[in-house]
Scaffold this motif. Structure first.
Motif: not given
Length: 162
Positions: A25-37, A119-131
């Motif tokens: 789930a974290a990887e899927a969310k990360n991919k979505k945020l990467d696309q949005l970025l 903001h999205f870059e920070r979210q991607v970094q946080r999700l990568e750490q969570e992953r």
């Protein structure tokens, strides 16, 4: 005793499965945020291009306004020419105002997009750490599972030997 081991094994399997689901789930969310970025980066590029076009239009309008004013000064003797030049100056000033407003709006949009991109870059970094944390938990669960499986196999061998 074997039931406790089986129960422990089932619990470890369940934990491992849950860890896998959360990691996916974290990887899927990360991919979505990467696309949005990526989309926001493209929007920034587009707005930068629009800004450069508007700046060019603004420069042209300012030059035209200066030229019209110069022509107006040169042709003060003719009332008809003067009135025409006054209309031209007025139109050019309106065009200049519109170009300045457009440039201001484009700069504001660019700033907003830049803030969103950060903001999205920070979210991607946080999700990568969570992953990474979930992957570590998954690896630990796998190790526990392997260790428990080995203990179970040894126990089964010991019981068969009896």
């Amino acid at each position: 005793m074997t039931e406790k081991i089986k129960e422990k094994m089932n619990n470890l399997r369940l934990e491992a499965d849950q860890a896998i689901e959360r990691a996916e789930a974290a990887e899927a969310k990360n991919k979505k945020l990467d696309q949005l970025l990526l989309e926001k980066d493209q929007e920034i590029t587009s707005l930068n291009h629009k800004l450069s076009v508007v700046d060019e239009q603004l420069e042209k309008a300012e030059l035209s306004l200066q030229e019209a004013k110069r022509e107006n000064m040169d042709n003060i003797g003719s009332k008809t020419t003067s009135e025409g030049l006054q209309r031209k100056i007025q139109l050019l000033e309106e065009e200049l105002d519109a170009a300045e407003k457009n440039a201001k709006d484009t700069v504001e949009k660019l700033r907003q997009v830049d803030v969103k991109a950060e903001h999205f870059e920070r979210q991607v970094q946080r999700l990568e750490q969570e992953r990474e944390v979930w992957e570590k938990k998954y690896e630990e669960a796998q190790e526990k599972y392997s260790k428990s499986q080995k203990e179970l196999d040894e126990l089964v061998q010991t019981m068969e030997g009896l």
